[in-house]
Design a protein around this motif. Structure first.
Motif: not given
Ligand SMILES: *Cc1c(COP(=O)(O)O)cnc(C)c1O
Length: 240
Positions: A3, A231, A5, A51, A43, A47
């Motif tokens: 995924e 993402y 960063n 976000s 996700r 993550t």
């Protein structure tokens, strides 16, 4: 696939926000009138939590299991979460209290089941009605003809408030066709607002994804649901 960063996500969101604002201005609209919903299916909670610190307004979940896990883990960090996927009636209970808006209501049966569960929980659930203009058999959503009886029924429910419409346009590389579809959804949105129900307020028009959010904003969307562009590509394979 790994995924993104934090820095990569931050860059992606900044670019999306710029494009959203430009599309809004090009249409003579206020950029502040369009919300960015991060479609975070598949996700990790880590993550999603990363976000949550970025310039996104809320999260959208497709699966009840992921909504529950992420909500209960605090992954949204206090930002609102919406349900945007297909909802089975036996899972409504889990969504109430975790999704401030259920965007994907597309049948009388689902509508009545939500009203019933919301009544039991002593709350009023905000929803959007999902429309499907293309009448593709594989996609969810009601046809324009089915929308009016569904709206009539929704307006009569005690524990439901209709806040707008949602649509998932077919993937279309033809820009004109894509915009024509989005414009037709907007027309339905306007007509629905003109019907003047006391517990229906057409505030939210949810349409536009990674591939067509600028078009959607030009055609009147007030909320865009973006996953891949924030993402990266989704990995549906078995988790290692
Ligand atoms: C996955 C999903 C999105 C986001 O799609 P992307 O193309 O990854 O931006 C938006 N809306 C719904 C309902 C989705 O399931």
């Amino acid at each position: 696939m790994a995924e993104k960063n934090l820095e990569q996500m931050q860059q992606a969101v900044a670019e999306i926000r710029e494009r959203m604002a430009a599309a809004a201005r090009a249409a003579g609209r206020d950029p502040a009138a369009v919300q960015l919903c991060a479609a975070c299916k598949t996700r990790t909670a880590e993550t999603i939590a990363l976000s949550a610190g970025l310039d996104i307004d809320l999260f959208g979940e497709n699966h009840v299991q992921e909504l529950c896990a992420n909500f209960d883990a605090g992954a949204y960090c206090g930002k609102p979460s919406h349900f945007i996927g297909h909802l089975q009636t036996n899972k409504i209970k889990k969504v109430l209290g975790r999704a401030s808006l259920i965007q994907s209501v597309d049948s009388l049966r689902l509508l009545e089941a939500i009203d019933k569960e919301a009544g039991k929980a002593n709350l009023v659930q905000d929803i959007l009605l999902e429309v499907n203009i293309g009448a593709e058999a594989s996609k969810s959503g009601v046809s324009p003809e089915e929308l009016w009886p569904l709206l009539d029924a929704a307006a009569a429910q005690e524990h439901i408030r209709v806040k707008g419409l949602m649509a998932i346009p077919p993937v279309n590389d033809n820009d004109d066709e894509n915009r024509a579809y989005l414009a037709r959804v907007y027309q339905l949105f306007v007509r629905a607002g003109e019907r003047g129900y006391s517990n229906v307020s057409m505030e939210t028009l949810s349409m536009g994804m990674s591939g067509d959010y600028e078009n959607a904003i030009r055609e009147g969307a007030t909320l865009v649901r973006i996953g891949t562009a924030i993402y990266g590509e989704r990995d549906y394979g078995p988790k290692a």
